[in-house]
Design a protein around this motif. Sequence first.
Motif, PDB file in Angstrom:
ATOM      1  N   ASN A 107       0.817  -1.209   0.000  1.00 15.13           N
ATOM      2  CA  ASN A 107       0.000   0.000   0.000  1.00 15.13           C
ATOM      3  C   ASN A 107       0.855   1.265   0.000  1.00 15.13           C
ATOM      4  OD1 ASN A 107      -2.255  -1.615   0.115  1.00 15.13           O
ATOM      5  ND2 ASN A 107      -2.659  -1.264   2.280  1.00 15.13           N
ATOM      6  N   THR A 119      -5.505  -0.886  -4.453  1.00 17.22           N
ATOM      7  CA  THR A 119      -4.827  -0.325  -5.615  1.00 17.22           C
ATOM      8  C   THR A 119      -5.818   0.250  -6.622  1.00 17.22           C
ATOM      9  OG1 THR A 119      -3.095  -1.992  -5.338  1.00 17.22           O
ATOM     10  CG2 THR A 119      -3.156  -0.809  -7.426  1.00 17.22           C
ATOM     11  N   ILE A 145       0.867   1.530  -4.317  1.00 20.27           N
ATOM     12  CA  ILE A 145      -0.347   2.297  -4.601  1.00 20.27           C
ATOM     13  C   ILE A 145      -0.030   3.751  -4.982  1.00 20.27           C
ATOM     14  CG2 ILE A 145      -2.461   3.237  -3.572  1.00 20.27           C
ATOM     15  CD1 ILE A 145      -2.876   0.601  -2.196  1.00 20.27           C
TER      16      ILE A 145
END
Length: 362
Positions: free
Chosen positions: A84, A255, A88
């Motif tokens: 993350n 995502t 992301i």
Amino acid sequence: MGLLGNFAILAFVSVVIKYACDTFEQSAVYLGRNMSEGVKGGLINAVGSSLPEMLTTFSLLFFLHDEAGFAAGISVTVGSAVFNAIVIPLACILAVRFYGVRGKSVTSFTISKTALKRDGFWLLFGEGVLIFMLIKFELFHWWMGLALIVVYLGYLVHMLKSGSHDGEDDYEFESLESSNILTALITFDFNKVLFSDKPLSKFSAWVNLFCATVIIAISCHFLSISVVGIADGLNIPVYLSALVFAAAATSVPDTFLSIKDAVKGQYDDAVSNAFGSNTFDITVALGLPLLVYGLIYGTVPMPEGTDIAALRVLLVVITLAVLLMFYIPKKVTGYTASGLAVLFAIWVGFLIWASQMGGFTL
């Protein structure tokens, strides 16, 4: 079931989780329509997209029923948090640069430093609490899970005090665009199946949310089984399999959700979703399963060795590096993307080394 079969299950449930989270997100966006940007991303979007991590942790802990399940649950949250924090934001930068925002390429953008400090503080604080528990205690008691949840409640209060606005006029219902009922069933578009794709109401939003959660829960159970099977097939520790494969699978919804926010120009939501998801993973996604397990079965032995504590320390280092990449420059640019790419390459190299060693210590 062989190694290939377990990888096939992993790939299949990843797709199922992605579609179920699309439905979850559709309803969550409606229910959070009055929240300001940044708060919605860090709270509504983050909780919705982090359900797979929490349910996978539940499944691993109760399926393995020992410290290996505890270690695997921690590894899911660690691997997802690294994914993350690095992948992301990197994907969001590349999306607005090459796909564009409303058809126009964006080479740089700004994000709220206030939201970044808020999310960064609570993420690091939650990490610190968990590391203290791992190092200080030999057994994990139920009250430790409760303490982690209390940390998230503090974050929740801070988020809500950050402001809300009457944003219902800005909300626009977005259909998941299933072409027919069969496609809607396959992709878990419950709003089309149950409510003929009409604009959401509170009732339909909650029903869709519940149905999506059930699908995610079932998928995460099979995900945990495949993770154990892959670990056996590759002859690696279960926590290492969870760190790589379960973490990547459960991070798929985060995502796609952040990329969708980014290409709409909602940069604060895109970034806050990543950091808010990590805070939820560390506190609730790990704390709630351990709280429930502790109340039912008693204490959980801490994982043996220093591998798991080392993972948490490593995550803190990565989190600090990413936060600085976003906080110091005035704008997020291609240089930020390059820095994230280098950081991710280091992480991948570390995982390859760890898999060859059968584990690691710091």
